[in-house]
Design a protein around this motif. Structure first.
Motif, PDB file in Angstrom:
ATOM      1  N   LEU A  49       0.833  -1.201   0.000  1.00  0.00           N
ATOM      2  CA  LEU A  49       0.000   0.000   0.000  1.00  0.00           C
ATOM      3  C   LEU A  49       0.866   1.248   0.000  1.00  0.00           C
ATOM      4  O   LEU A  49       1.780   1.403   0.821  1.00  0.00           O
ATOM      5  CB  LEU A  49      -0.917   0.010   1.229  1.00  0.00           C
ATOM      6  N   ALA A  50       0.566   2.146  -0.948  1.00  0.00           N
ATOM      7  CA  ALA A  50       1.169   3.473  -0.976  1.00  0.00           C
ATOM      8  C   ALA A  50       0.057   4.490  -0.783  1.00  0.00           C
ATOM      9  O   ALA A  50      -1.099   4.239  -1.137  1.00  0.00           O
ATOM     10  CB  ALA A  50       1.894   3.704  -2.300  1.00  0.00           C
ATOM     11  N   VAL A  51       0.402   5.651  -0.221  1.00  0.00           N
ATOM     12  CA  VAL A  51      -0.614   6.660   0.087  1.00  0.00           C
ATOM     13  C   VAL A  51      -0.224   7.987  -0.539  1.00  0.00           C
ATOM     14  O   VAL A  51       0.929   8.430  -0.449  1.00  0.00           O
ATOM     15  CB  VAL A  51      -0.795   6.829   1.612  1.00  0.00           C
ATOM     16  N   ALA A  52      -1.198   8.623  -1.190  1.00  0.00           N
ATOM     17  CA  ALA A  52      -1.052   9.984  -1.704  1.00  0.00           C
ATOM     18  C   ALA A  52      -2.176  10.826  -1.112  1.00  0.00           C
ATOM     19  O   ALA A  52      -3.298  10.347  -0.950  1.00  0.00           O
ATOM     20  CB  ALA A  52      -1.118   9.998  -3.229  1.00  0.00           C
ATOM     21  N   THR A  53      -1.871  12.063  -0.813  1.00  0.00           N
ATOM     22  CA  THR A  53      -2.885  12.925  -0.178  1.00  0.00           C
ATOM     23  C   THR A  53      -3.575  13.855  -1.157  1.00  0.00           C
ATOM     24  O   THR A  53      -4.574  14.481  -0.811  1.00  0.00           O
ATOM     25  CB  THR A  53      -2.236  13.759   0.943  1.00  0.00           C
ATOM     26  N   THR A  54      -3.059  13.957  -2.387  1.00  0.00           N
ATOM     27  CA  THR A  54      -3.680  14.793  -3.420  1.00  0.00           C
ATOM     28  C   THR A  54      -3.648  14.053  -4.753  1.00  0.00           C
ATOM     29  O   THR A  54      -2.864  13.108  -4.939  1.00  0.00           O
ATOM     30  CB  THR A  54      -2.943  16.134  -3.591  1.00  0.00           C
ATOM     31  N   LEU A  55      -4.496  14.509  -5.666  1.00  0.00           N
ATOM     32  CA  LEU A  55      -4.503  13.904  -6.991  1.00  0.00           C
ATOM     33  C   LEU A  55      -3.196  14.187  -7.724  1.00  0.00           C
ATOM     34  O   LEU A  55      -2.687  13.340  -8.460  1.00  0.00           O
ATOM     35  CB  LEU A  55      -5.701  14.434  -7.802  1.00  0.00           C
ATOM     36  N   ARG A  56      -2.636  15.378  -7.499  1.00  0.00           N
ATOM     37  CA  ARG A  56      -1.366  15.715  -8.127  1.00  0.00           C
ATOM     38  C   ARG A  56      -0.269  14.752  -7.673  1.00  0.00           C
ATOM     39  O   ARG A  56       0.524  14.261  -8.475  1.00  0.00           O
ATOM     40  CB  ARG A  56      -0.989  17.164  -7.793  1.00  0.00           C
ATOM     41  N   GLU A  57      -0.226  14.476  -6.390  1.00  0.00           N
ATOM     42  CA  GLU A  57       0.768  13.552  -5.867  1.00  0.00           C
ATOM     43  C   GLU A  57       0.524  12.140  -6.399  1.00  0.00           C
ATOM     44  O   GLU A  57       1.468  11.423  -6.755  1.00  0.00           O
ATOM     45  CB  GLU A  57       0.722  13.555  -4.343  1.00  0.00           C
ATOM     46  N   ALA A  58      -0.740  11.744  -6.478  1.00  0.00           N
ATOM     47  CA  ALA A  58      -1.071  10.403  -6.965  1.00  0.00           C
ATOM     48  C   ALA A  58      -0.627  10.210  -8.405  1.00  0.00           C
ATOM     49  O   ALA A  58      -0.162   9.131  -8.785  1.00  0.00           O
ATOM     50  CB  ALA A  58      -2.573  10.161  -6.843  1.00  0.00           C
ATOM     51  N   THR A  59      -0.748  11.255  -9.209  1.00  0.00           N
ATOM     52  CA  THR A  59      -0.387  11.163 -10.630  1.00  0.00           C
ATOM     53  C   THR A  59       1.071  10.775 -10.805  1.00  0.00           C
ATOM     54  O   THR A  59       1.432  10.061 -11.743  1.00  0.00           O
ATOM     55  CB  THR A  59      -0.673  12.501 -11.334  1.00  0.00           C
ATOM     56  N   SER A  60       1.915  11.215  -9.887  1.00  0.00           N
ATOM     57  CA  SER A  60       3.343  10.914  -9.991  1.00  0.00           C
ATOM     58  C   SER A  60       3.698   9.546  -9.420  1.00  0.00           C
ATOM     59  O   SER A  60       4.856   9.124  -9.482  1.00  0.00           O
ATOM     60  CB  SER A  60       4.151  11.994  -9.269  1.00  0.00           C
ATOM     61  N   MET A  61       2.716   8.836  -8.857  1.00  0.00           N
ATOM     62  CA  MET A  61       2.975   7.547  -8.202  1.00  0.00           C
ATOM     63  C   MET A  61       2.299   6.376  -8.918  1.00  0.00           C
ATOM     64  O   MET A  61       2.191   5.289  -8.357  1.00  0.00           O
ATOM     65  CB  MET A  61       2.486   7.610  -6.746  1.00  0.00           C
ATOM     66  N   MET A  62       1.844   6.565 -10.147  1.00  0.00           N
ATOM     67  CA  MET A  62       1.045   5.561 -10.847  1.00  0.00           C
ATOM     68  C   MET A  62       1.849   4.349 -11.325  1.00  0.00           C
ATOM     69  O   MET A  62       1.290   3.265 -11.515  1.00  0.00           O
ATOM     70  CB  MET A  62       0.364   6.184 -12.075  1.00  0.00           C
ATOM     71  N   ARG A  63       3.117   4.507 -11.499  1.00  0.00           N
ATOM     72  CA  ARG A  63       3.904   3.445 -12.131  1.00  0.00           C
ATOM     73  C   ARG A  63       3.848   2.158 -11.315  1.00  0.00           C
ATOM     74  O   ARG A  63       4.161   2.145 -10.123  1.00  0.00           O
ATOM     75  CB  ARG A  63       5.348   3.884 -12.307  1.00  0.00           C
ATOM     76  N   GLY A  64       3.446   1.062 -11.964  1.00  0.00           N
ATOM     77  CA  GLY A  64       3.394  -0.241 -11.318  1.00  0.00           C
ATOM     78  C   GLY A  64       2.180  -0.465 -10.445  1.00  0.00           C
ATOM     79  O   GLY A  64       2.017  -1.552  -9.877  1.00  0.00           O
ATOM     80  N   ILE A  65       1.315   0.531 -10.310  1.00  0.00           N
ATOM     81  CA  ILE A  65       0.119   0.407  -9.470  1.00  0.00           C
ATOM     82  C   ILE A  65      -0.941  -0.407 -10.212  1.00  0.00           C
ATOM     83  O   ILE A  65      -1.218  -0.165 -11.385  1.00  0.00           O
ATOM     84  CB  ILE A  65      -0.436   1.791  -9.083  1.00  0.00           C
ATOM     85  N   GLN A  66      -1.556  -1.354  -9.502  1.00  0.00           N
ATOM     86  CA  GLN A  66      -2.593  -2.188 -10.111  1.00  0.00           C
ATOM     87  C   GLN A  66      -4.001  -1.820  -9.678  1.00  0.00           C
ATOM     88  O   GLN A  66      -4.965  -2.162 -10.356  1.00  0.00           O
ATOM     89  CB  GLN A  66      -2.317  -3.662  -9.773  1.00  0.00           C
ATOM     90  N   CYS A  67      -4.116  -1.132  -8.540  1.00  0.00           N
ATOM     91  CA  CYS A  67      -5.440  -0.720  -8.087  1.00  0.00           C
ATOM     92  C   CYS A  67      -5.316   0.603  -7.333  1.00  0.00           C
ATOM     93  O   CYS A  67      -4.364   0.794  -6.559  1.00  0.00           O
ATOM     94  CB  CYS A  67      -6.065  -1.788  -7.192  1.00  0.00           C
ATOM     95  N   ILE A  68      -6.262   1.498  -7.567  1.00  0.00           N
ATOM     96  CA  ILE A  68      -6.289   2.806  -6.906  1.00  0.00           C
ATOM     97  C   ILE A  68      -7.562   2.905  -6.084  1.00  0.00           C
ATOM     98  O   ILE A  68      -8.662   2.671  -6.596  1.00  0.00           O
ATOM     99  CB  ILE A  68      -6.240   3.953  -7.941  1.00  0.00           C
ATOM    100  N   LEU A  69      -7.398   3.249  -4.800  1.00  0.00           N
ATOM    101  CA  LEU A  69      -8.525   3.453  -3.892  1.00  0.00           C
ATOM    102  C   LEU A  69      -8.657   4.959  -3.712  1.00  0.00           C
ATOM    103  O   LEU A  69      -7.806   5.595  -3.080  1.00  0.00           O
ATOM    104  CB  LEU A  69      -8.260   2.739  -2.566  1.00  0.00           C
TER     105      LEU A  69
END
Length: 400
Positions: A49-69
């Motif tokens: 599990l990785a955590v992002a607090t904003t959509l902007r931050e999440a956009t930079s963390m997408m690599r290798g992610i299989q599911c987004i909550l």
């Protein structure tokens, strides 16, 4: 002795372990983020599990992610608009949305927009959360597979329509003879191969016919076969002298082929309808078969060299046809190269004539005769023929 049932033993090593998934939680509330971590830990879920607090931050963390909550209430993205922005960059990752008790209707709307599922905060435990995330990933994969399959089906349908359009319609007006055609590609899922044929009537008394075979079975060979057919039709309609047609066709072949090793074989026939006479030219191609008087035999035409190797005109052979009751079968070698039985022997021209001489062949209507021949050749081959097959059956009178 009493019987007792024995439960089957299952080896622990034979059971596939659940795939370890990488999950990105997009949530600005530290308490809710902590709760999600605890729920997954409680269920002993194989997730990273990785955590992002904003959509902007999440956009930079997408690599290798299989599911987004995704929480639908972020500082830089609110509600369905935030979901749309996330979906535009999520790629192949599945998306589950988190809603409050009073916003459950947003979950339904989110699924309609493209999310795989939604969860209501406070109404899930670790097992339910784990199951929902894993199902979302599988649902996303199923959707992508269905989309890819649909795209393949659409491309195949477009190719089929194009290839059907490329098969020629005989350009003739005479009723003195009938022409029956047959075409089947040896290319997997293809309608058109490197074989080609065409029929063009010039004036009231001349019928020009060609059958050809470009070496190879791919899309490039199919395209070259179409080019040669169209070029041949243009040469005939343009009034190029008969003795120059194949030489001109060879020039087209040599300029359009993708490699110098590519060649083509051709059989051309010019039928003088009033005189009941044919002129045959063979460029490395098997001879036509004449059906007349209840017998089938190959036309005794002079052989010529294949097109594209060493330019040399194919010699003409002029033959008088018997009476007004005959058929002339022109074909490509895919029909006669199939094996006969379990040995190395092939059908060849003599075997084709033997098939046509069988009593069963005489009972087959002329329009169905080409397809019947392919069926017989496949029966002897023990399966489908490997090469393309093109056939033209020109008939006059009863055709036998």
């Amino acid at each position: 002795m009493t019987e007792r049932s024995v439960a089957p033993r299952v080896r622990s090593g034979s059971i596939a372990q659940p795939e370890r998934l990488r999950v990105l939680l997009v949530e600005d509330d530290e308490g809710d983020a902590f709760l999600v971590r605890e729920l997954l830990s409680e269920a002993d879920a194989p997730f990273d599990l990785a955590v992002a607090t904003t959509l902007r931050e999440a956009t930079s963390m997408m690599r290798g992610i299989q599911c987004i909550l995704l929480d639908l209430g972020l500082p830089d993205a609110e509600g369905i608009d935030g979901l749309r922005r996330l979906l535009s960059v999520a790629g192949s990752a599945a998306v589950c949305v988190l809603t409050g008790r009073s916003d459950e209707h947003l979950g339904v709307a989110a699924v309609a927009e493209g999310a795989q599922d939604y969860l209501v905060k406070g109404q899930v435990d670790g097992v339910l959360l784990t199951r929902a995330l894993r199902y979302a990933v599988e649902r996303k994969r199923a959707d992508e597979n269905a989309q890819r399959l649909r795209e393949v089906e659409l491309r195949q349908a477009e190719s089929a329509r194009l290839e059907r359009g490329l098969l020629p319609q005989p350009l003739m007006s005479t009723e003195a003879v009938q022409v029956h055609t047959f075409y089947r590609s040896g290319r997997a899922m293809g309608l058109l191969g490197g074989d080609f044929f065409d029929v063009v009537q010039v004036g009231d008394d001349k019928l020009h016919v060609i059958v050809g075979d470009v070496c190879g079975h791919g899309v490039d060979e199919a395209a070259l076969g179409v080019e040669l057919r169209v070029a041949w039709r243009a040469l005939i309609i343009g009034g190029v002298p008969e003795e120059q047609v194949l030489s001109s066709l060879e020039q087209v072949l040599m300029s359009e082929r993708r490699a110098r090793e590519v060649f083509a074989t051709v059989a051309s026939v010019v039928l003088d309808i009033p005189a009941n006479q044919i002129t045959v030219r063979l460029a490395g191609h098997p001879p036509p078969v004449l059906l007349a008087g209840g017998r089938a035999k190959p036309v005794a035409a002079k052989p010529g060299i294949v097109l594209g190797v060493r330019p040399r005109p194919a010699p003409p052979t002029v033959l008088q046809l018997p009476a007004d009751d005959w058929s002339l079968l022109m074909y490509t070698d895919g029909l006669i190269e199939g094996h006969v039985g379990k040995g190395a022997d092939r059908l060849d021209v003599d075997g084709l004539c033997n098939l046509l001489d069988e009593p069963a062949a005489r009972g087959v209507p002329l329009p169905a005769l080409p397809a019947w021949l392919v069926g017989q050749a496949e029966q002897g081959n023990g399966g489908p023929l490997a090469d393309d097959v093109a056939m033209l059956l020109i008939s006059r009178g009863g055709g036998r």
